[in-house]
Design a protein around this motif. Structure first.
Motif, PDB file in Angstrom:
ATOM      1  N   UNK A  53       0.811  -1.217   0.000  1.00  9.48           N
ATOM      2  CA  UNK A  53       0.000   0.000   0.000  1.00  9.48           C
ATOM      3  C   UNK A  53       0.846   1.269   0.000  1.00  9.48           C
ATOM      4  N   UNK A  54       1.903   1.375   0.832  1.00  8.20           N
ATOM      5  CA  UNK A  54       2.739   2.574   0.763  1.00  8.20           C
ATOM      6  C   UNK A  54       3.368   2.792  -0.609  1.00  8.20           C
ATOM      7  N   UNK A  55       3.802   1.711  -1.282  1.00  3.93           N
ATOM      8  CA  UNK A  55       4.396   1.870  -2.611  1.00  3.93           C
ATOM      9  C   UNK A  55       3.367   2.368  -3.619  1.00  3.93           C
ATOM     10  N   UNK A  56       2.151   1.845  -3.557  1.00  2.00           N
ATOM     11  CA  UNK A  56       1.095   2.317  -4.459  1.00  2.00           C
ATOM     12  C   UNK A  56       0.839   3.805  -4.227  1.00  2.00           C
ATOM     13  N   UNK A  57       0.766   4.220  -2.961  1.00  2.00           N
ATOM     14  CA  UNK A  57       0.537   5.635  -2.650  1.00  2.00           C
ATOM     15  C   UNK A  57       1.707   6.509  -3.088  1.00  2.00           C
ATOM     16  N   UNK A  58       2.928   6.029  -2.903  1.00  7.53           N
ATOM     17  CA  UNK A  58       4.093   6.796  -3.346  1.00  7.53           C
ATOM     18  C   UNK A  58       4.092   6.958  -4.862  1.00  7.53           C
TER      19      UNK A  58
ATOM     20  N   UNK B  20       3.390  10.454  -9.327  1.00  7.49           N
ATOM     21  CA  UNK B  20       2.708  10.630 -10.609  1.00  7.49           C
ATOM     22  C   UNK B  20       2.012  11.989 -10.671  1.00  7.49           C
ATOM     23  N   UNK B  21       1.352  12.369  -9.595  1.00  7.54           N
ATOM     24  CA  UNK B  21       0.643  13.648  -9.567  1.00  7.54           C
ATOM     25  C   UNK B  21       1.614  14.827  -9.518  1.00  7.54           C
TER      26      UNK B  21
ATOM     27  N   UNK C 174       8.295   8.824 -15.192  1.00  5.10           N
ATOM     28  CA  UNK C 174       9.122   9.616 -14.276  1.00  5.10           C
ATOM     29  C   UNK C 174       8.886   9.192 -12.824  1.00  5.10           C
ATOM     30  N   UNK C 175       7.635   8.877 -12.500  1.00  5.18           N
ATOM     31  CA  UNK C 175       7.315   8.445 -11.132  1.00  5.18           C
ATOM     32  C   UNK C 175       8.077   7.171 -10.772  1.00  5.18           C
ATOM     33  N   UNK C 176       8.134   6.221 -11.706  1.00  9.12           N
ATOM     34  CA  UNK C 176       8.858   4.972 -11.466  1.00  9.12           C
ATOM     35  C   UNK C 176      10.351   5.239 -11.274  1.00  9.12           C
TER      36      UNK C 176
ATOM     37  N   UNK D   9      -1.414  -0.555 -10.965  1.00 16.14           N
ATOM     38  CA  UNK D   9      -1.645   0.705 -11.675  1.00 16.14           C
ATOM     39  C   UNK D   9      -1.670   0.493 -13.185  1.00 16.14           C
ATOM     40  N   UNK D  10      -0.778  -0.362 -13.687  1.00 20.11           N
ATOM     41  CA  UNK D  10      -0.673  -0.569 -15.131  1.00 20.11           C
ATOM     42  C   UNK D  10      -1.677  -1.623 -15.587  1.00 20.11           C
ATOM     43  N   UNK D  11      -2.925  -1.245 -15.571  1.00 21.51           N
ATOM     44  CA  UNK D  11      -4.014  -2.137 -15.954  1.00 21.51           C
ATOM     45  C   UNK D  11      -4.759  -1.498 -17.121  1.00 21.51           C
ATOM     46  N   UNK D  12      -4.963  -2.230 -18.219  1.00 19.88           N
ATOM     47  CA  UNK D  12      -5.634  -1.625 -19.383  1.00 19.88           C
ATOM     48  C   UNK D  12      -7.077  -1.209 -19.117  1.00 19.88           C
ATOM     49  N   UNK D  13      -7.684  -1.760 -18.091  1.00 19.16           N
ATOM     50  CA  UNK D  13      -9.066  -1.402 -17.751  1.00 19.16           C
ATOM     51  C   UNK D  13      -9.043  -0.191 -16.814  1.00 19.16           C
ATOM     52  N   UNK D  14      -9.222   1.005 -17.385  1.00 18.32           N
ATOM     53  CA  UNK D  14      -9.064   2.244 -16.623  1.00 18.32           C
ATOM     54  C   UNK D  14     -10.042   2.326 -15.448  1.00 18.32           C
ATOM     55  N   UNK D  15     -11.295   1.954 -15.678  1.00 14.51           N
ATOM     56  CA  UNK D  15     -12.294   2.059 -14.614  1.00 14.51           C
ATOM     57  C   UNK D  15     -11.961   1.125 -13.461  1.00 14.51           C
ATOM     58  N   UNK D  16     -11.518  -0.073 -13.796  1.00 16.51           N
ATOM     59  CA  UNK D  16     -11.145  -1.048 -12.763  1.00 16.51           C
ATOM     60  C   UNK D  16      -9.946  -0.541 -11.965  1.00 16.51           C
ATOM     61  N   UNK D  17      -9.012   0.127 -12.640  1.00 19.61           N
ATOM     62  CA  UNK D  17      -7.827   0.675 -11.973  1.00 19.61           C
ATOM     63  C   UNK D  17      -8.231   1.683 -10.909  1.00 19.61           C
ATOM     64  N   UNK D  18      -9.086   2.612 -11.260  1.00 20.54           N
ATOM     65  CA  UNK D  18      -9.476   3.676 -10.331  1.00 20.54           C
ATOM     66  C   UNK D  18     -10.209   3.095  -9.120  1.00 20.54           C
TER      67      UNK D  18
END
Length: 230
Positions: free
Chosen positions: A11-16, A21-22, A30-32, A117-126
């Motif tokens: 979870x911390x890595x996803x948030x970072x 990214x923002x 660049x975020x990676x 994060x790198x999921x082709x289904x944008x709605x599912x990602x969010x």
């Protein structure tokens, strides 16, 4: 165990990643890169002691060689004398294992964060991201993650053609990363050739514990990097 893993690493890595990214112009590439550099910087306090320990073992190689000759007929006595010698010199032969193991753990956690994060289904990602993101970072339902970086789409496989054959670009980078790790381990490892030659003279044909451990680490961890990365 799963909850602890998610709370402390995943979870911390996803948030970072989303925070970077923002901040970095909504550029996931660049975020990676920035997150990777930051993690390497955080790991410096762990890698420096192991490098210093390896250098000290190089310097003390002649002393270890004298011990090996002294106890050449008694392997058990040599192992005890060797560990006593390490203790007196403040050396931990296994010190190099910790940074490598931690890097592998972080690699697995980063992989999980990336595929989230790198999921082709944008709605599912969010939807999934918002269950993981801390309140200030939650995304609007119509948010679309920009996965473009230079000529790459980070959400899709990338291949290069060589002699009419397709080669996965990430696989090439993965092999390169393993080679760099192997070279780094060889540079950090104590001098093994003298000890190995002496061990070859014994009837058991085995090396002492520290040399065996260091040799296994040198080859095992790059192979594990390739396996996990694949």
């Amino acid at each position: 165990m799963t909850e602890l893993w998610n709370t402390l690493l995943y979870q911390p890595f996803v948030n970072l990643l989303i925070l970077l990214y923002q901040v970095l112009f909504h550029n996931f590439g660049l975020a990676i890169i920035v997150l990777t550099v930051a993690i390497r910087a955080v790991l410096i306090p762990l890698t420096l002691p192991s490098m210093k320990s390896a250098e000290k073992m190089r310097q003390l190689a002649p002393e270890l060689e004298r011990l090996k000759k002294k106890y050449s007929q008694d392997k058990q006595a040599f192992a005890k004398a060797q560990m006593d010698f390490y203790r007196q010199q403040g050396i931990n032969p296994a010190a190099g294992c910790l940074p490598q193991i931690i890097q592998l753990i972080i690699l697995i956690a980063l992989y999980q964060a990336f595929i989230q994060v790198l999921n082709p289904n944008a709605q599912e990602v969010i939807i999934k991201l918002n269950t993981l993101l801390y309140p200030p970072l939650k995304l609007a339902g119509d948010t679309i993650i920009n996965t473009r970086f230079l000529w790459l789409d980070l959400a899709k496989p990338d291949v290069i053609k060589v002699a009419g054959l397709n080669f996965p670009l990430p696989g090439i980078f993965l092999i390169a990363a393993a080679l760099v790790q192997f070279v780094s381990s060889k540079m950090m490892a104590p001098t093994l050739s003298v000890a190995q030659k002496e061990a070859a003279k014994t009837s058991e044909k085995t090396d002492d514990m520290a040399v065996t451990m260091q040799t296994q680490m040198t080859y095992l961890f790059p192979l594990m990097t390739i396996l996990i990365g694949f």
